[in-house]
Design a protein around this motif. Sequence first.
Motif, mmCIF file in Angstrom:
data_model
loop_
_atom_site.group_PDB
_atom_site.id
_atom_site.type_symbol
_atom_site.label_atom_id
_atom_site.label_comp_id
_atom_site.label_asym_id
_atom_site.label_seq_id
_atom_site.Cartn_x
_atom_site.Cartn_y
_atom_site.Cartn_z
ATOM 1 N N THR A 7 62.478 26.823 24.112
ATOM 2 C CA THR A 7 63.784 26.975 23.478
ATOM 3 C C THR A 7 64.093 25.819 22.539
ATOM 4 O O THR A 7 64.766 25.990 21.529
ATOM 5 N N ALA A 8 63.596 24.631 22.864
ATOM 6 C CA ALA A 8 63.922 23.440 22.079
ATOM 7 C C ALA A 8 63.452 23.549 20.632
ATOM 8 O O ALA A 8 64.126 23.069 19.725
ATOM 9 N N VAL B 299 67.971 31.857 14.907
ATOM 10 C CA VAL B 299 67.902 33.312 14.734
ATOM 11 C C VAL B 299 67.109 33.940 15.883
ATOM 12 O O VAL B 299 67.483 34.995 16.407
ATOM 13 N N ASP B 300 66.023 33.286 16.303
ATOM 14 C CA ASP B 300 65.234 33.799 17.427
ATOM 15 C C ASP B 300 66.015 33.746 18.735
ATOM 16 O O ASP B 300 65.927 34.656 19.556
ATOM 17 N N LEU B 301 66.784 32.675 18.926
ATOM 18 C CA LEU B 301 67.622 32.595 20.133
ATOM 19 C C LEU B 301 68.652 33.714 20.150
ATOM 20 O O LEU B 301 68.894 34.334 21.189
ATOM 21 N N LEU B 302 69.264 33.965 19.004
ATOM 22 C CA LEU B 302 70.245 35.052 18.911
ATOM 23 C C LEU B 302 69.621 36.392 19.265
ATOM 24 O O LEU B 302 70.206 37.183 20.023
ATOM 25 N N PRO C 70 60.396 35.119 25.894
ATOM 26 C CA PRO C 70 59.549 33.954 25.624
ATOM 27 C C PRO C 70 60.303 32.621 25.654
ATOM 28 O O PRO C 70 59.708 31.583 25.861
ATOM 29 N N ARG C 71 61.631 32.670 25.473
ATOM 30 C CA ARG C 71 62.411 31.439 25.417
ATOM 31 C C ARG C 71 63.529 31.358 26.440
ATOM 32 O O ARG C 71 64.016 30.265 26.731
ATOM 33 N N LEU C 72 63.941 32.504 26.989
ATOM 34 C CA LEU C 72 65.098 32.534 27.883
ATOM 35 C C LEU C 72 64.845 33.453 29.071
ATOM 36 O O LEU C 72 64.128 34.443 28.950
ATOM 37 N N VAL C 73 65.475 33.119 30.199
ATOM 38 C CA VAL C 73 65.566 34.027 31.335
ATOM 39 C C VAL C 73 67.056 34.248 31.554
ATOM 40 O O VAL C 73 67.806 33.291 31.769
#
Length: 110
Positions: A89-90, A95-98, A27-30
Amino acid sequence: MLARPHRLVRGSDYRTVVRRGRRYGGPRLVVSVLDTGEQRPVRFGFIVSKQVGNAVTRNTVRRRLKDACARQLPLPDGLDIVIRALPSTAEAPFVDLLSDLGRAVERGVR
């Protein structure tokens, strides 16, 4: 932060990883992962476009991603990983990015 040996710096390396690597989306990264088979440390590259936000926001996202990648080390030698940040992502908590990055890297290492 990431030391120089852990960074992709040449545009040709980015293109190779994005074109030939395995891609894992969230949902935030490829995340694109390519196993080069070389005996060198894992290298990370970051793509944060203007869709993510202004320059301050993009640099903040890039710094957060670098910190998240540093926390993923150690990883197997010879991996090249390119992370493309999506606009969501911004606003995402660290914690979600990790967790998103950890899941994608784990799938790419298999």
